[in-house]
Design a protein around this motif. Structure first.
Motif: not given
Length: 107
Positions: A6-24
């Motif tokens: 769960f911690l690994l999935l949460a870390t990947i999810g946060i990084f993906h959300a940050a990258f998606s925000t940057y792209e947006h």
């Protein structure tokens, strides 16, 4: 084990959300609209990642230890607990022993 997943999935999810925000935001800047709301899917992804992180941290904690006096006394002997070595003063006791032995030797 499940907590670490769960911690690994949460870390990947946060990084993906940050990258998606940057792209947006880069996309909005390219369209010359620097202000705009963040899409709902990024917000939901961040909330889900936060929930997974909290759940993973809760499942990954070690069991609690007892903090009672009886649980502490099970680990130690009474001689170790009641020795009070911090209160021992060998300097004062040594001066008294030497002075009494010297006065006895002088008599």
């Amino acid at each position: 084990m499940l907590g670490r997943v769960f911690l690994l999935l949460a870390t990947i999810g946060i990084f993906h959300a940050a990258f998606s925000t940057y792209e947006h935001l880069s996309h909005l800047k390219a369209l010359e609209r620097p202000e705009g709301p963040i899409p709902q899917d990024i917000v939901f992804e961040t909330i889900i990642a936060l929930f997974l992180g909290i759940l993973g941290a809760c499942l990954n904690t070690p069991p609690f230890k007892e903090i009672t006096w009886s649980s502490e006394m099970r680990k130690h002997k009474i001689d170790e607990m009641d020795s009070r070595l911090g209160f021992a003063s060998y300097v004062n006791r040594g001066k008294q022993m030497i002075s009494t032995s010297l006065s006895k030797a002088a008599q």
